[in-house]
Design a protein around this motif. Structure first.
Motif, PDB file in Angstrom:
ATOM      1  N   THR A  21       0.829  -1.198   0.000  1.00  0.00           N
ATOM      2  CA  THR A  21       0.000   0.000   0.000  1.00  0.00           C
ATOM      3  C   THR A  21       0.867   1.253   0.000  1.00  0.00           C
ATOM      4  O   THR A  21       1.863   1.321   0.714  1.00  0.00           O
ATOM      5  CB  THR A  21      -0.909   0.020   1.239  1.00  0.00           C
ATOM      6  OG1 THR A  21      -1.753  -1.121   1.214  1.00  0.00           O
ATOM      7  CG2 THR A  21      -1.772   1.271   1.263  1.00  0.00           C
ATOM      8  N   ARG A 102      -3.511  -4.457  -8.715  1.00  0.00           N
ATOM      9  CA  ARG A 102      -3.773  -3.732  -7.479  1.00  0.00           C
ATOM     10  C   ARG A 102      -5.259  -3.388  -7.363  1.00  0.00           C
ATOM     11  O   ARG A 102      -5.934  -3.197  -8.370  1.00  0.00           O
ATOM     12  CB  ARG A 102      -2.959  -2.434  -7.434  1.00  0.00           C
ATOM     13  CG  ARG A 102      -1.471  -2.644  -7.344  1.00  0.00           C
ATOM     14  CD  ARG A 102      -1.093  -3.349  -6.042  1.00  0.00           C
ATOM     15  NE  ARG A 102       0.338  -3.579  -5.958  1.00  0.00           N
ATOM     16  CZ  ARG A 102       1.168  -2.775  -5.314  1.00  0.00           C
ATOM     17  NH1 ARG A 102       0.708  -1.689  -4.729  1.00  0.00           N
ATOM     18  NH2 ARG A 102       2.457  -3.053  -5.253  1.00  0.00           N
ATOM     19  N   PRO A 103      -5.793  -3.293  -6.138  1.00  0.00           N
ATOM     20  CA  PRO A 103      -7.186  -2.861  -5.981  1.00  0.00           C
ATOM     21  C   PRO A 103      -7.365  -1.437  -6.468  1.00  0.00           C
ATOM     22  O   PRO A 103      -6.407  -0.665  -6.574  1.00  0.00           O
ATOM     23  CB  PRO A 103      -7.417  -2.969  -4.469  1.00  0.00           C
ATOM     24  CG  PRO A 103      -6.055  -2.965  -3.858  1.00  0.00           C
ATOM     25  CD  PRO A 103      -5.146  -3.599  -4.856  1.00  0.00           C
ATOM     26  N   GLU A 104      -8.600  -1.071  -6.760  1.00  0.00           N
ATOM     27  CA  GLU A 104      -8.896   0.240  -7.350  1.00  0.00           C
ATOM     28  C   GLU A 104      -8.368   1.376  -6.498  1.00  0.00           C
ATOM     29  O   GLU A 104      -7.892   2.391  -7.020  1.00  0.00           O
ATOM     30  CB  GLU A 104     -10.405   0.373  -7.553  1.00  0.00           C
ATOM     31  CG  GLU A 104     -10.835   1.560  -8.422  1.00  0.00           C
ATOM     32  CD  GLU A 104     -11.015   2.835  -7.605  1.00  0.00           C
ATOM     33  OE1 GLU A 104     -11.002   3.928  -8.209  1.00  0.00           O
ATOM     34  OE2 GLU A 104     -11.177   2.729  -6.374  1.00  0.00           O
ATOM     35  N   ARG A 105      -8.384   1.225  -5.178  1.00  0.00           N
ATOM     36  CA  ARG A 105      -7.957   2.309  -4.300  1.00  0.00           C
ATOM     37  C   ARG A 105      -6.459   2.579  -4.389  1.00  0.00           C
ATOM     38  O   ARG A 105      -5.983   3.590  -3.884  1.00  0.00           O
ATOM     39  CB  ARG A 105      -8.341   2.006  -2.847  1.00  0.00           C
ATOM     40  CG  ARG A 105      -7.582   0.848  -2.223  1.00  0.00           C
ATOM     41  CD  ARG A 105      -7.939   0.689  -0.753  1.00  0.00           C
ATOM     42  NE  ARG A 105      -7.184  -0.353  -0.090  1.00  0.00           N
ATOM     43  CZ  ARG A 105      -7.536  -1.626  -0.032  1.00  0.00           C
ATOM     44  NH1 ARG A 105      -8.658  -2.022  -0.626  1.00  0.00           N
ATOM     45  NH2 ARG A 105      -6.791  -2.511   0.602  1.00  0.00           N
ATOM     46  N   GLN A 106      -5.700   1.665  -5.019  1.00  0.00           N
ATOM     47  CA  GLN A 106      -4.258   1.854  -5.155  1.00  0.00           C
ATOM     48  C   GLN A 106      -3.850   2.196  -6.594  1.00  0.00           C
ATOM     49  O   GLN A 106      -2.670   2.276  -6.894  1.00  0.00           O
ATOM     50  CB  GLN A 106      -3.510   0.601  -4.701  1.00  0.00           C
ATOM     51  CG  GLN A 106      -3.666   0.293  -3.222  1.00  0.00           C
ATOM     52  CD  GLN A 106      -2.973  -0.986  -2.814  1.00  0.00           C
ATOM     53  OE1 GLN A 106      -2.024  -1.426  -3.450  1.00  0.00           O
ATOM     54  NE2 GLN A 106      -3.456  -1.604  -1.751  1.00  0.00           N
ATOM     55  N   ARG A 107      -4.849   2.433  -7.466  1.00  0.00           N
ATOM     56  CA  ARG A 107      -4.512   2.708  -8.864  1.00  0.00           C
ATOM     57  C   ARG A 107      -4.557   4.181  -9.214  1.00  0.00           C
ATOM     58  O   ARG A 107      -3.915   4.606 -10.169  1.00  0.00           O
ATOM     59  CB  ARG A 107      -5.464   1.927  -9.787  1.00  0.00           C
ATOM     60  CG  ARG A 107      -5.190   0.438  -9.791  1.00  0.00           C
ATOM     61  CD  ARG A 107      -5.927  -0.252 -10.917  1.00  0.00           C
ATOM     62  NE  ARG A 107      -6.590  -1.433 -10.418  1.00  0.00           N
ATOM     63  CZ  ARG A 107      -7.879  -1.684 -10.570  1.00  0.00           C
ATOM     64  NH1 ARG A 107      -8.651  -0.812 -11.190  1.00  0.00           N
ATOM     65  NH2 ARG A 107      -8.393  -2.792 -10.107  1.00  0.00           N
ATOM     66  N   GLY A 111      -9.155   7.115  -6.413  1.00  0.00           N
ATOM     67  CA  GLY A 111      -9.598   5.869  -5.805  1.00  0.00           C
ATOM     68  C   GLY A 111      -9.172   5.777  -4.352  1.00  0.00           C
ATOM     69  O   GLY A 111      -9.930   5.324  -3.491  1.00  0.00           O
ATOM     70  N   SER A 112      -7.941   6.229  -4.055  1.00  0.00           N
ATOM     71  CA  SER A 112      -7.447   6.220  -2.686  1.00  0.00           C
ATOM     72  C   SER A 112      -8.275   7.151  -1.801  1.00  0.00           C
ATOM     73  O   SER A 112      -8.657   6.794  -0.678  1.00  0.00           O
ATOM     74  CB  SER A 112      -5.977   6.647  -2.675  1.00  0.00           C
ATOM     75  OG  SER A 112      -5.479   6.723  -1.369  1.00  0.00           O
ATOM     76  N   TRP A 115     -11.768   5.810  -1.121  1.00  0.00           N
ATOM     77  CA  TRP A 115     -11.726   4.802  -0.059  1.00  0.00           C
ATOM     78  C   TRP A 115     -11.606   5.475   1.302  1.00  0.00           C
ATOM     79  O   TRP A 115     -12.265   5.082   2.271  1.00  0.00           O
ATOM     80  CB  TRP A 115     -10.564   3.849  -0.308  1.00  0.00           C
ATOM     81  CG  TRP A 115     -10.555   2.648   0.583  1.00  0.00           C
ATOM     82  CD1 TRP A 115     -11.551   1.716   0.737  1.00  0.00           C
ATOM     83  CD2 TRP A 115      -9.500   2.242   1.457  1.00  0.00           C
ATOM     84  NE1 TRP A 115     -11.179   0.755   1.644  1.00  0.00           N
ATOM     85  CE2 TRP A 115      -9.920   1.040   2.094  1.00  0.00           C
ATOM     86  CE3 TRP A 115      -8.238   2.752   1.747  1.00  0.00           C
ATOM     87  CZ2 TRP A 115      -9.120   0.371   3.014  1.00  0.00           C
ATOM     88  CZ3 TRP A 115      -7.435   2.067   2.663  1.00  0.00           C
ATOM     89  CH2 TRP A 115      -7.881   0.900   3.287  1.00  0.00           C
TER      90      TRP A 115
END
Length: 222
Positions: A21, A102-107, A111-112, A115
Motif C-alpha cells: 500500500t 492492485r485494488p482500485e484504491r491503489q490505482r 480511488g485512494s 476509499w
C-alpha cells in the motif's frame, strides 16, 4: 489508507507498507524527490533534474501515490509538460498507476481518496468537503468560523477535525513536507485532497455558500 496509530508516536514514513500500500501521509520533500526520480528511471524516462523533480513533488505535496503516478507519466511526456498539467490540482486525481492487479484504491489518487472518504464518519466527510474552500493554511478556530453550523456544532466539529488529522486528510504545518511542523502550527489540506473535497462539496450543493463564508472570513482577517 488504514488509520494511523492514535498514539503520539509517528512511525518512520516509508514509500510502501509491507502489503504494498502507498500511504496517504506525505513524505519529506527530499525523500519524495528521490522516490520520484527512482520511479521515473524504472519507467524508462530520461534522468530528470533535481530542481524539476523537487517542484513536481512539491506540487504533489509529497504524497507517495501521487509521486508514483506522476513518475510514470515521464515515460511519454517531458517534465515541463508534467509541471504544466500539475498546475491544475484536479489533474493528478485520475493519473493511473501502472500496477496491474492492485485494488482500485491503489490505482489512482481519486480511488485512494474515495476509499478514505468511505472510512470517514458522516461529520468528517462534511468537514472535509467544507475545509476544501480554504485556499491556504487555516486553524481549527478558522474551520469553526467558516465550516460550523447546526450540522457541525463546535463539539462535533472538534471531533471531526481530529478525525481528519488522524487520517492525514488535513496536515499540520507548512505546505512543504520538508520541515517539521511546530505543535501550534496551522493546518493545510494537500492540493489533491482539497480538489477531491471541493468536488464532494459541489455534490452536496454547498459550494456557493461555503465560498461566501470563506470570503467573509478572509476579509475579516484583512
Amino acid at each position: 489508507m488504514p488509520r494511523p496509530p492514535r498514539t503520539g508516536h509517528q512511525p518512520t514514513q516509508r514509500p510502501h507498507a509491507p502489503d504494498g500500500t502507498l500511504p496517504l501521509r506525505p513524505l519529506p520533500l527530499g525523500a519524495a524527490t528521490a522516490l520520484f526520480r527512482t520511479r521515473a528511471r524504472e519507467y524508462g524516462a530520461e534522468d530528470i533534474g533535481s530542481e524539476a523533480a523537487r517542484e513536481i513533488c512539491r506540487l504533489l505535496d509529497g504524497l507517495p501515490l501521487a509521486v508514483h503516478t506522476a513518475a510514470a507519466q515521464l515515460a511519454r511526456r517531458t517534465a515541463a509538460d508534467l509541471l504544466s498539467c500539475l498546475s491544475r490540482p484536479e489533474y493528478v486525481l485520475d493519473l493511473p498507476v501502472p500496477l496491474p492487479g492492485r485494488p482500485e484504491r491503489q490505482r489512482t489518487l481519486r480511488g485512494s481518496l474515495r476509499w478514505s472518504l468511505q472510512l470517514c464518519t458522516p461529520l468528517e466527510r462534511l468537514l472535509w468537503a467544507r475545509c476544501s474552500v480554504f485556499p491556504s493554511a487555516f486553524t481549527a478556530s478558522d474551520a469553526d468560523v467558516v465550516c460550523g453550523d447546526e450540522r457541525l456544532p463546535p463539539e462535533s466539529l472538534a471531533v471531526a477535525f481530529a478525525g481528519l488529522e488522524r487520517q492525514s486528510l488535513i496536515l499540520r504545518g507548512p505546505v512543504s513536507p520538508s520541515t517539521r511542523a511546530a505543535p501550534d502550527a496551522p493546518f493545510h489540506m494537500p492540493r489533491g485532497t482539497r480538489a477531491y473535497g471541493r468536488q464532494w462539496l459541489v455534490e452536496l450543493g454547498e459550494e456557493r455558500e461555503l465560498l461566501c463564508r470563506c470570503l467573509a472570513w478572509s476579509l475579516s482577517r484583512a
